[in-house]
Design a protein around this motif. Structure first.
Motif, mmCIF file in Angstrom:
data_model
loop_
_atom_site.group_PDB
_atom_site.id
_atom_site.type_symbol
_atom_site.label_atom_id
_atom_site.label_comp_id
_atom_site.label_asym_id
_atom_site.label_seq_id
_atom_site.Cartn_x
_atom_site.Cartn_y
_atom_site.Cartn_z
ATOM 1 N N MET A 380 66.978 13.219 -10.590
ATOM 2 C CA MET A 380 67.999 12.625 -9.730
ATOM 3 C C MET A 380 67.974 13.275 -8.346
ATOM 4 O O MET A 380 68.075 12.592 -7.316
ATOM 5 N N ASP A 381 67.842 14.588 -8.304
ATOM 6 C CA ASP A 381 67.752 15.289 -7.018
ATOM 7 C C ASP A 381 66.586 14.749 -6.188
ATOM 8 O O ASP A 381 66.714 14.555 -4.971
ATOM 9 N N GLN A 382 65.470 14.498 -6.850
ATOM 10 C CA GLN A 382 64.302 13.988 -6.137
ATOM 11 C C GLN A 382 64.558 12.589 -5.592
ATOM 12 O O GLN A 382 64.170 12.254 -4.472
ATOM 13 N N MET A 383 65.249 11.775 -6.389
ATOM 14 C CA MET A 383 65.524 10.418 -5.943
ATOM 15 C C MET A 383 66.458 10.409 -4.738
ATOM 16 O O MET A 383 66.325 9.579 -3.826
ATOM 17 N N ILE A 384 67.400 11.342 -4.707
ATOM 18 C CA ILE A 384 68.290 11.457 -3.553
ATOM 19 C C ILE A 384 67.490 11.815 -2.303
ATOM 20 O O ILE A 384 67.736 11.281 -1.214
ATOM 21 N N VAL A 385 66.504 12.705 -2.439
ATOM 22 C CA VAL A 385 65.618 13.039 -1.319
ATOM 23 C C VAL A 385 64.926 11.773 -0.823
ATOM 24 O O VAL A 385 64.845 11.504 0.385
ATOM 25 N N ASN A 386 64.443 10.963 -1.774
ATOM 26 C CA ASN A 386 63.740 9.729 -1.402
ATOM 27 C C ASN A 386 64.657 8.755 -0.664
ATOM 28 O O ASN A 386 64.273 8.161 0.348
ATOM 29 N N LEU A 387 65.868 8.603 -1.169
ATOM 30 C CA LEU A 387 66.809 7.665 -0.540
ATOM 31 C C LEU A 387 67.256 8.157 0.829
ATOM 32 O O LEU A 387 67.437 7.364 1.756
ATOM 33 N N ARG A 388 67.399 9.469 0.970
ATOM 34 C CA ARG A 388 67.782 10.004 2.272
ATOM 35 C C ARG A 388 66.677 9.706 3.290
ATOM 36 O O ARG A 388 66.951 9.349 4.435
ATOM 37 N N ALA A 390 64.545 7.225 3.131
ATOM 38 C CA ALA A 390 64.562 5.787 3.395
ATOM 39 C C ALA A 390 65.675 5.430 4.377
ATOM 40 O O ALA A 390 65.484 4.603 5.279
ATOM 41 N N PHE A 391 66.826 6.060 4.215
ATOM 42 C CA PHE A 391 67.944 5.795 5.118
ATOM 43 C C PHE A 391 67.591 6.248 6.536
ATOM 44 O O PHE A 391 67.933 5.580 7.526
ATOM 45 N N GLU A 392 66.894 7.366 6.630
ATOM 46 C CA GLU A 392 66.450 7.856 7.940
ATOM 47 C C GLU A 392 65.533 6.843 8.617
ATOM 48 O O GLU A 392 65.674 6.544 9.813
ATOM 49 N N ILE A 393 64.600 6.309 7.842
ATOM 50 C CA ILE A 393 63.679 5.295 8.375
ATOM 51 C C ILE A 393 64.457 4.087 8.891
ATOM 52 O O ILE A 393 64.169 3.536 9.962
ATOM 53 N N GLY A 576 84.749 -1.510 3.187
ATOM 54 C CA GLY A 576 83.960 -0.290 2.993
ATOM 55 C C GLY A 576 82.966 -0.419 1.855
ATOM 56 O O GLY A 576 81.808 0.002 1.970
ATOM 57 N N GLU A 577 83.407 -1.008 0.747
ATOM 58 C CA GLU A 577 82.518 -1.160 -0.406
ATOM 59 C C GLU A 577 81.430 -2.197 -0.139
ATOM 60 O O GLU A 577 80.292 -2.044 -0.589
ATOM 61 N N ASN A 578 81.756 -3.243 0.597
ATOM 62 C CA ASN A 578 80.749 -4.259 0.921
ATOM 63 C C ASN A 578 79.676 -3.693 1.845
ATOM 64 O O ASN A 578 78.489 -3.997 1.704
ATOM 65 N N ILE A 579 80.099 -2.843 2.795
ATOM 66 C CA ILE A 579 79.112 -2.166 3.650
ATOM 67 C C ILE A 579 78.266 -1.227 2.799
ATOM 68 O O ILE A 579 77.045 -1.134 2.975
ATOM 69 N N GLY A 580 78.919 -0.544 1.849
ATOM 70 C CA GLY A 580 78.189 0.344 0.950
ATOM 71 C C GLY A 580 77.116 -0.387 0.176
ATOM 72 O O GLY A 580 75.979 0.091 0.028
ATOM 73 N N ASP A 581 77.452 -1.562 -0.329
ATOM 74 C CA ASP A 581 76.477 -2.358 -1.084
ATOM 75 C C ASP A 581 75.325 -2.822 -0.201
ATOM 76 O O ASP A 581 74.153 -2.727 -0.583
ATOM 77 N N LEU A 582 75.650 -3.332 0.987
ATOM 78 C CA LEU A 582 74.613 -3.865 1.875
ATOM 79 C C LEU A 582 73.685 -2.757 2.361
ATOM 80 O O LEU A 582 72.452 -2.888 2.304
ATOM 81 N N GLY A 583 74.266 -1.659 2.816
ATOM 82 C CA GLY A 583 73.446 -0.544 3.275
ATOM 83 C C GLY A 583 72.674 0.091 2.136
ATOM 84 O O GLY A 583 71.495 0.440 2.274
ATOM 85 N N GLY A 584 73.346 0.222 0.980
ATOM 86 C CA GLY A 584 72.725 0.885 -0.158
ATOM 87 C C GLY A 584 71.556 0.126 -0.736
ATOM 88 O O GLY A 584 70.517 0.713 -1.073
ATOM 89 N N LEU A 585 71.703 -1.187 -0.865
ATOM 90 C CA LEU A 585 70.618 -1.984 -1.440
ATOM 91 C C LEU A 585 69.430 -2.038 -0.485
ATOM 92 O O LEU A 585 68.269 -1.992 -0.917
ATOM 93 N N ASN A 586 69.707 -2.100 0.803
ATOM 94 C CA ASN A 586 68.617 -2.078 1.785
ATOM 95 C C ASN A 586 67.859 -0.752 1.747
ATOM 96 O O ASN A 586 66.622 -0.728 1.764
ATOM 97 N N ALA A 587 68.590 0.355 1.680
ATOM 98 C CA ALA A 587 67.933 1.668 1.631
ATOM 99 C C ALA A 587 67.128 1.826 0.351
ATOM 100 O O ALA A 587 66.010 2.353 0.368
ATOM 101 N N ALA A 588 67.694 1.368 -0.770
ATOM 102 C CA ALA A 588 66.985 1.458 -2.041
ATOM 103 C C ALA A 588 65.709 0.627 -2.007
ATOM 104 O O ALA A 588 64.663 1.042 -2.539
#
Length: 679
Positions: A380-388, A390-393, A576-588
């Motif tokens: 899980m820690d590694q996946m968080i690194v990956n998502l961070r 991706a979010f940076e990109i 807030g939750e809708n932004i979370g979903d949109l940003g989160g799915l894009n980053a994933a």
């Protein structure tokens, strides 16, 4: 980092293995199973039905639930896991005094001793009710409210506690907030739609029943119920709405105690706060000064006898579920009217959940020892690194944001603190007395302990090791003042996180959850906090204007969705939750495309990698809900309903259109220029 290094970095995850071995056997062989789908529906017309239609048809809401979906299945598994732990602890006769097992076992055993609870009736609160009769004047009323809070009884009239100063997050400060009502939202007091009228009628029945169960005549009980409702309606009228409460600056009012005294001349906070065990504090944070100004007037306009009835009701409603069955049954009847739930939750489940809520970091130690393995945390820690990454990109690639604001956003992203599984510093509950023979007193002791623990934070450094949720919790969170993302052990299971899952499934599941929590740092409220967690603007005016335009479009999209009859999603409440979903799915998705599978076209069970990614997302949100519960949650829940979480983000992502060949004319189609591109 070079491109090849980046690819290797994101491929490390591979297959997420070894989460909860006891749960592995419950993971289906087909992680994306066509048998759960409705392939007769075009994905571009109704992606929710396409992805989950057959599952929805075959999984009605169980009688003891108000909704049923992937979250509920996982919570049911965790409920059974917790049950096994508390029952084993209660049966362990050799557990040493003071040990985790002994304390958990004694708490649960007392809670399950229904014979003793039935014999006691409402005896546990008789002294509390008698004490209210002794109140002689307004000062006595306020003193008694302080007594109720410090004695673990509850907090009527307003909210009071200690939390971080949102503009100086290294400090704890007293927070005083609007409150005093029972119904889930102020609208239930103020609106005359059929749902509000029905809930008010059920509430009146509930109050009359509890007053009669404690000795009032039918006539007297009805009068008391009317008195309580009138006070609570007046409190509802002076409260800010849930949407107004999302305004981070409007709810930040820092006052000296002297200044606050001037707003409430009938409440002398200088003398009241020491009775609330707060000493040496000259400043408070108040979320609604207008509420307290009006409450001040109510203190003298409402007769003292009515206020005493109101306090009596606060004792009754707080205790009802922990008294004999007539009280529990009355409480459930009220719950039933609000949610449509058919039968009561089994006692073992109610009490194991109560154990988790009350002494969760004792129970949590037993939970992680049996159900959470260290290698799950490593992955899980590694996946968080990956998502961070991706979010940076994605931040670097934003066309609408200036370089100056991007730099601040990246600083905030890099400052995120992730917490996975469970706390690094278990709470010991020192001083909390738990007796196997005194259920109600255990709860009262826990209330006193919890209040003292909260108040005693004043003057101490902010504790950044706090986890906020117990290990079995199926949830995740972001704290703007801590700038942290938190993932309890309970959510690290299928359909979010599976040992034998391909990357598409894991990134569409837990990857999107990680991205969602990261996105909360950049949603309409989280984006107002800087990298250190302080409420402070770090945006250029132009960038904030562009951001607001995009969030308004997202709000309009969700407000157009119909839930029940003519009830629509509240786009502003769920923003807030809708932004979370949109940003989160894009980053994933960005992270997924850097894996080996994400760069291939190899099908599994007939679906391409991209299709599996979006179907994994969809199966997280599949579910059924009772109409009454759906109508209630629209007013009170900042999350959009599952069907609209399923489609809300994908319809703004070009990749979804390509994955399922969605074309103009399909019901969910949005023109490329209309797709909302935020994070």
């Amino acid at each position: 980092m070079k491109i090849q290094q980046l690819k290797n970095y994101f491929t490390v995850l591979g297959i997420l293995a070894g989460s909860l071995s006891a749960y592995a056997q419950n993971i289906p062989k087909k992680l994306i199973d066509p048998a759960n789908m409705d392939l007769s529906v075009k994905p571009g017309d109704d992606f929710y039905q396409y992805a989950s239609g057959t599952w929805i048809k075959n999984n009605p809401v169980p009688a003891k639930e108000t909704r049923w979906g992937s979250f509920n299945e996982l919570r049911e598994f965790n409920a059974q896991a917790v049950r096994s732990l508390v029952e084993a602890a209660a049966a362990d006769k050799k557990a040493p005094a003071g040990s985790v097992t002994k304390r958990v076992g004694d708490f649960y055993a007392a809670a399950m001793d229904s014979l003793t609870i039935e014999k006691l009736g409402y005896t546990p609160i008789k002294a509390d009710l008698a004490k209210i009769k002794q109140i002689k004047d307004l000062q006595g009323l306020l003193d008694h409210i302080a007594y109720m809070r410090t004695s673990g009884i509850g907090g009527p009239m307003f909210g009071f506690g200690v939390g971080q100063d949102r503009k100086n997050v290294t400090k704890y400060v007293v927070n005083i907030s609007q409150g005093g009502t029972t119904l889930g939202d102020r609208d239930y007091y103020l609106k005359d739609d059929p749902q509000s009228q029905r809930i008010r009628a059920a509430y009146n029945t509930y109050m009359v029943k509890l007053f009669t169960l404690t000795g009032s005549s039918e006539t007297e009980a009805k009068q008391k119920a009317t008195t309580v409702f009138n006070i609570e309606k007046a409190l509802a009228e002076i409260q800010m709405s849930r949407i107004e409460m999302r305004d981070q600056y409007k709810t930040y009012n820092k006052l000296t105690v002297v200044e606050f005294n001037k707003i409430t001349p009938n409440i002398n906070w200088t003398t009241l706060m020491p009775k609330l065990k707060v000493v040496g504090q000259d400043t408070v944070l108040v979320n609604s000064t207008s509420f307290f100004k009006n409450l001040n007037d109510m203190l003298t306009s409402v007769p003292l006898a009515d206020w005493k009835t109101y306090l009596e009701w606060n004792i009754l409603k707080g205790a009802a579920n922990n008294l004999s069955s007539p009280f529990v049954n009355a409480s459930f009847a009220f719950t039933q009217a609000q949610t449509g739930q058919k039968v009561q939750t089994p006692r073992w489940q109610t009490m194991s959940s109560l154990t988790d809520r009350t002494i969760g970091e004792l129970l949590g130690q037993l939970y992680v020892a049996k159900y959470f393995k260290p290698d799950a945390k490593v992955r899980m820690d590694q996946m968080i690194v990956n998502l961070r990454k991706a979010f940076e990109i994605r931040i670097n690639g934003l066309e609408w944001m200036s370089a100056a604001t991007k730099q601040k956003a990246l600083e905030k992203l890099h400052a995120f603190t992730p917490k996975v599984g469970y706390t690094t510093k278990w709470q010991t509950y020192d001083g909390l007395e738990i007796n196997r023979a005194t259920y109600f007193q255990n709860l009262r002791n826990a209330g006193i302990w919890g209040y003292n623990e909260n108040i005693n934070r004043l003057g101490k450094p902010v504790d950044r090791t706090r986890f906020g949720m117990t290990p079995p919790t199926v949830n995740a969170s972001y704290s703007p003042t801590m700038n942290e993302i938190v993932f309890p052990a309970g959510i690290l299971q299928f359909p979010f996180f599976a040992p034998n899952a391909d990357d598409a499934v894991n990134y569409g599941g837990i990857g999107a959850v990680i991205g969602h929590e990261m996105s909360h740092g950049f949603d309409d409220t989280g984006s107002q906090y800087d990298k250190d967690g302080n409420l402070r603007n770090w945006w250029t005016d132009e960038d904030r204007t562009k951001f607001n335009e995009k969030t308004k479009a997202l709000g309009d999209q969700f407000s157009a969705y119909t839930v029940v009859d003519t009830i629509h999603v509240l786009g502003k409440l769920t923003m807030g939750e809708n932004i979370g979903d949109l940003g989160g799915l894009n980053a994933a998705y960005t992270a997924f495309k850097m894996t080996k599978q994400g760069q291939s076209n190899e099908k599994i069970d007939g679906f391409t990698p991209d299709q599996r990614f979006f179907l994994s997302w969809a199966q997280v949100w599949r579910g059924n809900i009772l109409p009454e519960a759906a109508a209630q949650l629209i007013k009170t829940d900042p999350h959009s309903p599952g069907p609209y979480r399923t489609i809300g983000a994908p319809v703004n992502m070009d990749a979804w259109y390509e994955a399922f060949d969605v074309k103009p004319g399909d019901k969910l189609y949005k023109k490329p220029e209309d797709r909302i591109r935020l994070w």
